[in-house]
Design an enzyme around this catalytic site. Sequence first.
Site, PDB file in Angstrom:
ATOM      1  N   HIS A 157       0.832  -1.201   0.000  1.00 58.34           N
ATOM      2  CA  HIS A 157       0.000   0.000   0.000  1.00 58.34           C
ATOM      3  C   HIS A 157       0.876   1.264   0.000  1.00 58.34           C
ATOM      4  O   HIS A 157       0.660   2.178  -0.790  1.00 58.34           O
ATOM      5  CB  HIS A 157      -0.893  -0.042   1.247  1.00 58.34           C
ATOM      6  CG  HIS A 157      -1.733   1.160   1.459  1.00 58.34           C
ATOM      7  ND1 HIS A 157      -3.096   1.157   1.297  1.00 58.34           N
ATOM      8  CD2 HIS A 157      -1.412   2.418   1.811  1.00 58.34           C
ATOM      9  CE1 HIS A 157      -3.556   2.361   1.551  1.00 58.34           C
ATOM     10  NE2 HIS A 157      -2.558   3.148   1.859  1.00 58.34           N
ATOM     11  N   GLU A 158       1.888   1.282   0.879  1.00 62.07           N
ATOM     12  CA  GLU A 158       2.742   2.471   0.984  1.00 62.07           C
ATOM     13  C   GLU A 158       3.549   2.684  -0.302  1.00 62.07           C
ATOM     14  O   GLU A 158       3.748   3.812  -0.735  1.00 62.07           O
ATOM     15  CB  GLU A 158       3.695   2.354   2.181  1.00 62.07           C
ATOM     16  CG  GLU A 158       3.002   2.292   3.537  1.00 62.07           C
ATOM     17  CD  GLU A 158       2.011   3.415   3.751  1.00 62.07           C
ATOM     18  OE1 GLU A 158       2.187   4.500   3.182  1.00 62.07           O
ATOM     19  OE2 GLU A 158       1.034   3.185   4.481  1.00 62.07           O
ATOM     20  N   HIS A 167       1.710   4.563  -2.818  1.00 64.30           N
ATOM     21  CA  HIS A 167       1.794   6.024  -2.677  1.00 64.30           C
ATOM     22  C   HIS A 167       3.045   6.561  -3.354  1.00 64.30           C
ATOM     23  O   HIS A 167       3.034   7.624  -3.953  1.00 64.30           O
ATOM     24  CB  HIS A 167       1.819   6.416  -1.196  1.00 64.30           C
ATOM     25  CG  HIS A 167       0.479   6.326  -0.535  1.00 64.30           C
ATOM     26  ND1 HIS A 167      -0.647   6.881  -1.076  1.00 64.30           N
ATOM     27  CD2 HIS A 167       0.091   5.747   0.617  1.00 64.30           C
ATOM     28  CE1 HIS A 167      -1.668   6.647  -0.284  1.00 64.30           C
ATOM     29  NE2 HIS A 167      -1.249   5.942   0.755  1.00 64.30           N
TER      30      HIS A 167
END
Lengths: 194, 230
Positions: free
Chosen positions: B165-166, B169
């Site tokens: 998920h990170e 980003h």
Amino acid sequence: MGSLIFLALLVVVVGWLIGAYNGLVSLKNQTLNAFKQIDVQLKRRHDLIPNLVNAVKGAMDFEKSTLEAVIQARNQAVKVNAAGPEAIKQISQAENALSSALSRLMVVVEQYPQLKATANIGQLQEELTSTENKVSFARQLYNDTATQYNTKQQQFPTTLVAGMARAQAADLWAIEDQAERAVPQVDLSMKPKA
Amino acid sequence: MTDETSLNLFQQQEANRRRTFWLVVGFVAFFAWLGFGGDYIYHLYTLQAPRQAYHHDFPWFGIALSLVALATAWYAYKTGPDKVLWSTGAREVIDPTDAKEKQLVNVVEEMAIAAGVPRPRIWIVDDPDPNAFATGTDPLHSHIAVTQGLLDICTRDELQGVIGHELGHVKNLDVRLAAGAGGAGRARGAGGAARAAGTGRAARFCWSCSWCGSSPGSSPRSSPSCSRWA
């Protein structure tokens, strides 16, 4: 006026040609790079296996065949890998054989809690898990990049430039082991087990 | 506005690039407006002054404030990620010692390969609350930080979900937008009226873009404490 329009058209066409050609070349190199990334991870795996085998050898005298299968698969994979990208079919076959030999070994290790409890084995297991993941993610990246490259060369109008850029369809990694492709049997009937 | 979820990766990157650009433009324009506005008022004020008295004809304030704003925006953009990491008291994992740290490094390496981006620098925040964030200006200069609490409760698969998920980003350039917004917000002290607008916006951006955690890759039998805050 007519010649001006012709000139503008020429500029547009030449501009597009350059763009399409360079786009293909860039994708080709990305595909090659993605393939090399798999190599890097496979090399890592090949280097790791002797350590793992040494660590479990003493405690696993009675599982000799499993260990030997791993060593053999590893040596075969190292040999085939030296052939380079042309041998992609053989490489993937050898690596898949190594994968299944390794997973059999891991299942065996799970059966000996006192072996697993050794810090060294835990560490090696983590490294092996990570390497297996890296190999599969690197393959995924290669397949994604190669698919992008293949699609681009086949699509109109880029396909007209494909010959000029000497673009050739790149092979994808595929499962060779039929057992891995088999659909797992899942029982969802929720019947209580007898 | 297009629905965010319907955008593909490149459209999202483009959208974030555009937003970062307009954020910086807006920030500089605001300071320019303050400065040149002040110049104009002072100019009108000194218009009727006697001949030998000072007449404010050259817009010094506007030029100076615009330059200050530009320098601030540039400085904030460059140092924003470092400031974020510094403010959380994160320590960088360079040579992982214990098993959990080694696992974190491995998982980040794996996900970086999957995303096709260079491996970000890895940090650990000594905080029992499970959380993670990403910062940086582009995939080549990116950082991923997780809290000690996250490392303690997450299984390997769950950690992989959070890191994936990170890294999303990082790849989407959300981190760049957050760095720009954070920088602009932090620099707001220079202009009084900018405070209200700047704080809310930057805070919201930082909250929605930087700080987050979820474990989409976790197994159904995952520890409830790790899935709860997803």
